[in-house]
Design an enzyme around this catalytic site. Structure first.
Site: not given
Ligand code: PEP
Ligand code: MG
Length: 923
Positions: A621, A813-816, A811, A25, A459, A107, A792, A899, A342, A879, A105, A96
């Protein structure tokens, strides 16, 4: 301790950029003063003075510091022409707090300091308004009493309420000057009672105590807790500054006013002053809603000179800050003051429009236009959201699995969703415990999906995101009873047909309909994202399984498909029976027969994806999930078999009855009916049905796995049932050949899921090459394609060098991969222990949401490095769901990926995030 360096800075002298020293301030007040804005005169006491004082608070403020303060006060007196403590022309100030980081808020602040019995009368004479004077005084006594003298607020509040009651006043404004005077007297008596001392009359004593109190508030419990909660470290903010500012009043008559304004409209972004004001009022009146403020346009009629001054102020603010400003102003007797400014908080539409227009006006450059917008904000422009004006109480909280809001009637199974949604045109919300691939037709028919189990990569979540439909997943407070077509949540119940609303952005569930605001993909957004693409290095592709998804992704700017999950294509109502035949086939011939029927269907799927995306790459895939996912549930089958057996007894009984009809002398028509029923329920027919169901049950049991996610899925499936992958590969290459024949440019990419060893890839590749040669021969020309692998599982990262020898691309597959790295089930973790892990700080973020750089990210970096060691031009992308999240995208940029691929509706967010990542790298 004596201060040796300067601790107090006039607004004209302080360094507006040094927030560490002057607080946010204070620095801002200095900067505004120095760029020529009319800021009420004042000064800042630096944070260093605060730290010095707090090192030995029992010694009070150093004499040297108070000397500096006095010198500055004298300068303020000169600038204002008023005297601090002068009964004829009193100078009043606010005191102030303000540290380097905003801590709203947390002080303390004291207003109207400088009032005492004598200056109060001077103030009343000057304003001619006794009510105003006493009101200001009683506020000052209470604030000062609380902050500087440590008297509990409740002491004053109770006394105030008692006087209000006695005066039959409902609101504070109903009190007269006389009654407010009584309040002041009572407050002064209370101060004496609680401190054993009279209220300090000497303005300098008031000031000294106030400065000390503000310094002390840095170590108050509120402030300490806040810093801990928001991880504000001493490097970010150390100590608070104190700002002493001349009070200006907008309630000094008809030539005074107070207001707040944005330099541009924060709702639409329109380049026009936006705000409101009140004549003869103070800021509090606006906040308290006692009087209705007027739109800023009216100022031109009421105070034309002030309107011109305000327009100048607006231009100065924007030219200097090169950002939309949200500022406060006061007009005191025909003088316009800017009290605060601000950066304006705006919705996404306004942010985007102002970005584009400020570039066009030459106010900012494109880089800044991109960087000033947080990528996630764009989501607002792509999904419907709950009307922010509606206040409603949610009945359940789940995971915000797919953004957007929708209201509709609750239905509890996919068939009903289709019936009511598709056929009868009603808006439905599909409510399930969890969804399965066979529910897909329900997704198509529904406006939103709500599940009581599963995480953000379940899912339901993944499919809904792909379709751009709102989804709340894992709302565990809801219990779904499909048989009774109802759900319970606490004591509430909702049945099929009742309207509910879900908000996939917050994860909240409501009973009843709530209005939504529709999204708008504006022309300005298109322009902005075009600039983003020009800066980004990462390309943004989409995860899309259907031509519709692909078309939308393309509209949002995806430059290809990074992941088409082929299992989604198997779930069509017409196809599922063929897929089931393929799975339950007893002989290779039977299996081939089913595959032969699936081939043209898959070919057509791929062809349309290629057409929609041409000339961009489409990555398909091969089948991933365990095949038993396509079969019915064992318990359902057992129940059906039991029902059929009961029917079998009934059929035999019907035969007995038909034979006995002669004995019963029954009429001809009745005999006929019995005969007909007997023919209908042929025991042989029932037996055949039982045999089929039993065969199916055997298969289901045979395929049963305790841990299907870690079991017979992905490439393991492709190796044990090679005909399935062969059919898919043939369909891909034939579709590509058909397109090429029709003159459509295609770039098919085939990727293999769940790979952990190069041998797996080698085996699939050999089969792909054989089919490729066959197709090339048949079509008379080879179709170029790329062959790659999902990464993955942890071993795939460790073996990246050998996998790279077999693959053109990786590629992630960061979920798995997240599931595998943490050994956290992606279906369960988010509802069970992860929230506690996040709350208690064991994990900073949900790793299924925000890519875990230290673990998963480390594996990725190794895989990229090792893969490219073997194949320098190895194309690498992501992906998994992280591919659409800005922080993860920044990581992907740093890790050298080529990518990111994310669900279609996240594509605009990812494009902006990719530009941010590139620009951050450059700075
Ligand atoms: C993953 O595992 O990141 C992926 C893209 O495959 P799925 O979610 O279909 O297992
Ligand atoms: Mg997967």
């Amino acid at each position: 301790m004596a201060t040796t360096t300067q601790s107090v800075f006039a607004f004209e002298d302080g360094d507006g950029k040094d927030k560490q020293l002057l607080g946010g301030k204070g620095a801002n007040l200095c900067e505004m003063t120095q760029i020529g804005l009319n800021v009420p005169p004042g000064f800042v006491i630096a944070t260093t003075a605060c730290l010095d004082y707090l090192a030995a608070p029992e010694q009070g403020l150093p004499a040297a510091l108070m000397e500096e303060v006095r010198a500055q006060m004298r300068a303020v007196e000169e600038k204002t022409g008023k005297g601090f403590g002068d009964p004829d022309n009193p100078l009043l100030v606010s005191v102030r707090s303000g540290s380097a980081m905003s801590m709203p808020g947390m002080m303390d602040t004291i207003l109207n300091l400088g009032l005492n019995a004598a200056t109060l009368q001077g103030e009343i004479r000057a304003t001619g308004d006794a009510r105003f004077g006493y009101d200001a005084y009683r506020r000052f006594i209470q604030l000062f009493g609380k902050v500087a003298l440590g008297i509990d607020d409740a002491v004053f509040d109770t006394a105030f309420e008692a006087i209000k009651r006695a005066a039959h006043a409902r609101q504070d404004v109903d009190l007269s000057a006389r009654e407010l005077e009584q309040v002041c007297e009572r407050f002064l008596a209370l101060v004496r009672e609680h401190t054993g001392q009279p209220f300090p009359e000497d303005p300098y004593q008031q000031l000294e105590l106030a400065i000390q109190a503000v310094f002390n508030s840095w170590q108050g419990k509120r402030a300490v807790d806040y810093r801990r909660q928001f991880h504000i470290t001493p490097e970010m903010a150390n100590g608070t500054a104190v700002n002493v500012v001349t009070m200006v009043f907008g309630n000094r008559g008809e030539d005074s006013a107070t207001g707040v304004a944005f330099t541009r409209n924060p709702g639409t972004g329109e380049n026009r002053l936006y705000g409101e004001y009140l004549v003869n009022a103070q800021g509090e009146d606006v906040v308290a809603g006692i009087r209705t403020p007027k739109p800023i346009d009216r100022l031109a009629d009421e105070m034309p000179e002030m309107a011109t001054a305000l327009a100048e102020l607006r231009d100065k603010l924007e030219r200097h800050y090169r950002e939309v400003q949200d500022f406060e102003f006061t007009i005191e007797r025909g003088q316009l003051y800017c009290l605060q400014t601000r950066n304006g908080k705006m919705n996404a539409t306004a942010m985007v429009r102002t970005s584009v227009e400020m570039v066009e006006e030459g106010l900012i450059e494109r880089e800044r236009a991109l960087l000033r917008i947080a990528p996630d904000l764009l989501e607002q422009m792509l999904f419907p959201r709950l009307d922010p004006g509606v206040v409603a109480e949610s009945v359940a909280q789940g995971l915000p699995a797919s953004p957007g809001a929708a209201s509709g009637i609750a239905v509890f199974d996919a068939d009903r969703a289709e019936q009511l949604g598709r056929e009868q045109g009603l808006k439905v919300i599909l409510v399930r415990e969890e969804t399965k691939p066979e529910d897909i037709h329900g997704f198509f028919a529904a406006a939103g999906i709500l599940t009581s189990r599963g995480g953000k990569t379940s899912h339901a979540a993944v499919v809904a995101r792909g379709m751009g439909k709102p989804c709340v997943a894992g709302a565990e407070g809801i219990s779904v009873d499909v048989e009774r077509r109802e759900a319970r949540v606490g004591l509430t119940r909702f049945r099929e047909g009742e309207i509910i609303t879900i908000d996939g952005t917050s994860g909240k569930v409501y009973i009843g309909a709530i209005a939504t605001v529709e999204p708008e993909f504006t022309a300005e957004l298109g322009t902005l994202l075009g600039w983003a693409d020009a800066h980004a290095r990462l390309r943004v592709l989409a995860n899309a399984d259907t031509p519709d998804d692909a078309r939308r992704a393309r509209r949002y700017g995806a430059v290809g498909i990074g992941l088409a999950r082929t299992e989604r294509m198997f779930n069509d109502v017409e196809r599922l029976p063929i897929v089931i035949e393929m799975i339950v086939a007893e002989t290779p011939e039977q299996r081939q027969d089913a595959l032969d029927r699936l081939l043209p269907l898959q070919r057509a799927d791929f062809q349309s994806l290629f057409e929609v995306m041409s000339p961009n790459p489409v990555t398909i895939r091969l089948l991933d999930p365990p095949i038993h996912e396509f079969l019915p549930d064992a318990q359902v089958l057992e129940r059906e078999i039991a029902d059929l057996r009961a029917l079998e007894c009934g059929a035999r009984g019907l035969g007995v009855l038909a034979g006995a009809m002669g004995l019963l002398h029954a009429e001809d028509t009745l005999r006929h009916e019995v005969d007909r029923a007997r023919r209908l329920v042929e025991p042989a027919l029932v037996e055949e049905a039982i045999a089929k169901k039993e065969a199916m049950l055997r298969k289901v049991r045979l395929l049963y796995e305790t841990n299907p996610m870690l079991g017979h899925r992905g490439v393991r499936l492709g190796i044990t049932f090679p005909e399935i992958y062969q059919m898919q590969v043939r369909a891909i290459l034939e579709a590509a050949a058909e397109c090429a024949k029709a003159g459509i440019e295609v770039h098919p990419q085939i990727k293999v899921p769940q790979v952990c060893t190069a041998q797996e890839l080698r085996m699939v590749r050999a089969s792909v090459e054989t089919i490729h040669a066959e197709v090339a021969e048949r079509y008379g020309a080879p179709v170029a394609f790329r062959f790659g692998t999902m990464i993955e599982v942890v071993r795939a990262c460790m073996r990246a060098e050998s996998l790279a020898e077999e693959a053109d691309f990786f590629s992630f597959g960061t979920n798995d991969l997240t599931q595998a790295t943490f050994s956290f089930s992606r279906e369960d973790a988010e509802n069970k222990f992860l929230p506690l892990y996040n709350q208690s700080g064991i994990l900073q973020d949900n790793p299924f949401d925000v890519l875990d750089r230290k673990g998963v990210g480390k594996l990725m970096e190794l895989a990229v490095e090792w893969g490219r060691r073997v194949k320098p031009n190895l194309h690498v992308g992501i992906c998994g769901e992280h591919g659409g999240h800005p922080d993860s995208i920044a990581f992907c940029h740093q890790a050298g990926l080529d990518y990111v691929s994310c669900s279609g509706p996240r594509v605009p967010v990812a494009r902006l995030a990719a530009a941010h990542a590139a620009l951050a790298g450059r700075q």
